[in-house]
Motif scaffolding. Structure first.
Motif, mmCIF file in Angstrom:
data_model
loop_
_atom_site.group_PDB
_atom_site.id
_atom_site.type_symbol
_atom_site.label_atom_id
_atom_site.label_comp_id
_atom_site.label_asym_id
_atom_site.label_seq_id
_atom_site.Cartn_x
_atom_site.Cartn_y
_atom_site.Cartn_z
ATOM 1 N N ARG A 1 -7.592 -32.469 -33.442
ATOM 2 C CA ARG A 1 -6.584 -33.441 -33.013
ATOM 3 C C ARG A 1 -5.606 -33.718 -34.158
ATOM 4 N N SER B 1 -10.501 -34.340 -26.132
ATOM 5 C CA SER B 1 -9.957 -34.407 -27.484
ATOM 6 C C SER B 1 -9.879 -35.855 -27.947
ATOM 7 N N THR C 1 -7.311 -36.917 -29.438
ATOM 8 C CA THR C 1 -5.872 -37.144 -29.580
ATOM 9 C C THR C 1 -5.473 -38.539 -29.109
#
Length: 281
Positions: free
Chosen positions: A64, A95, A97
């Motif tokens: 990420r 993820s 992220t």
């Protein structure tokens, strides 16, 4: 500087560059780790290079963006005159992220609404476009968020992979499902459901699986106005054939995008991926 609501997403949205430029969408890159090299998706590693590395069985992982990368992106967008930011990202099931964006948003110079779309690839891209169009129509943060969330909720994504091994290695599908697929020598059709990858059907051959993927997409698209994206990795001919068949089978088709996925998603699906995203208007 113009005052506006700005849209930020990440590199797994796979929006065409000209579309991002036209709507002023910013994409924060994820990273592919190839051996001991950390490479930014979209600028430092291509889909072709990724596919070759996988075929040679090289070690490939993904990472990420750090919160500091998002913080820099938010500052840069704010300096253009944005009064608020909608930050839309791939499923938090895949993820970290989203989590990194949430951390960065707390220190941003303007309000930032971070959204876990539960999607990826153009299923995420269509949501980012919906947010951008709402903002361009004069909507504020709430309107842009609502437009993006509605598009994500209405969007479906289905895909075929040659093997479940890559998804298993990356922890994106359960080991039991992967082993079952391998033991039965079946070709899987998968779907995004609740932000996760789930097995939809098991088909005996690749050709039958791709034909069934076409049928599923045509059925889900129905007769209403719809946008479709066809993705692939190292399978351009198959993607074009699928796109042509969908053009003839989907009466309400408005836009059809055909593109190769980037290195991050490709690392988890492997060469031979064929995918279709259906986003009702």
């Amino acid at each position: 500087m113009s005052r506006h609501v700005a849209i930020v997403t990440d590199s797994t949205a796979y929006l065409p560059p000209q579309t991002m430029e036209r709507h002023g969408i910013t994409a924060v890159p994820l990273t592919v780790v190839l051996g001991d090299q950390a490479l930014e998706e979209g600028t430092e590693i291509s889909s072709r290079s990724l596919a070759l590395a996988l075929q040679k069985r090289r070690s490939v992982t993904t990472s990420r963006p750090g919160p500091e990368v998002f913080a820099a992106a938010y500052r840069a967008v704010a300096e253009t005159g944005a009064t608020g930011i909608v930050s839309l990202h791939l499923s938090a099931e895949f993820s970290g992220t989203y989590d990194a964006a949430v951390i960065a948003a707390k220190e941003a110079p303007v309000p930032v609404r971070v959204i876990d779309t539960g999607m990826v690839a153009m299923a995420l891209g269509f949501s980012a476009l919906a947010a951008a169009e709402a903002a361009e129509a004069g909507g504020g943060l709430d309107e842009a968020v609502a437009a993006a969330e509605k598009r994500a909720a209405d969007t479906s994504a289905f895909f075929y992979v040659d093997t479940l091994d890559y998804l298993r290695r990356g922890g994106r599908i359960g080991a039991a499902q992967a082993l079952l697929g391998s033991a039965l020598a079946v070709k899987p059709i998968l779907q995004l459901d609740g932000g996760r990858i789930e097995m939809l059907e098991k088909v005996r051959t690749a050709s039958k699986a791709i034909a069934r993927l076409e049928e599923i997409v045509a059925e889900r698209a129905g007769a209403g106005a719809v946008d479709i994206a066809v993705h692939h990795l190292a399978a351009p001919d198959g993607a074009e054939r699928l796109a042509e068949r969908l053009r003839s089978r989907v009466p309400g088709l408005v836009d059809l995008h055909v593109s190769e996925v980037g290195a991050v998603i490709g690392a988890h699906t492997g060469p031979g991926l064929l995918a279709a995203v259906i986003a009702p208007r």
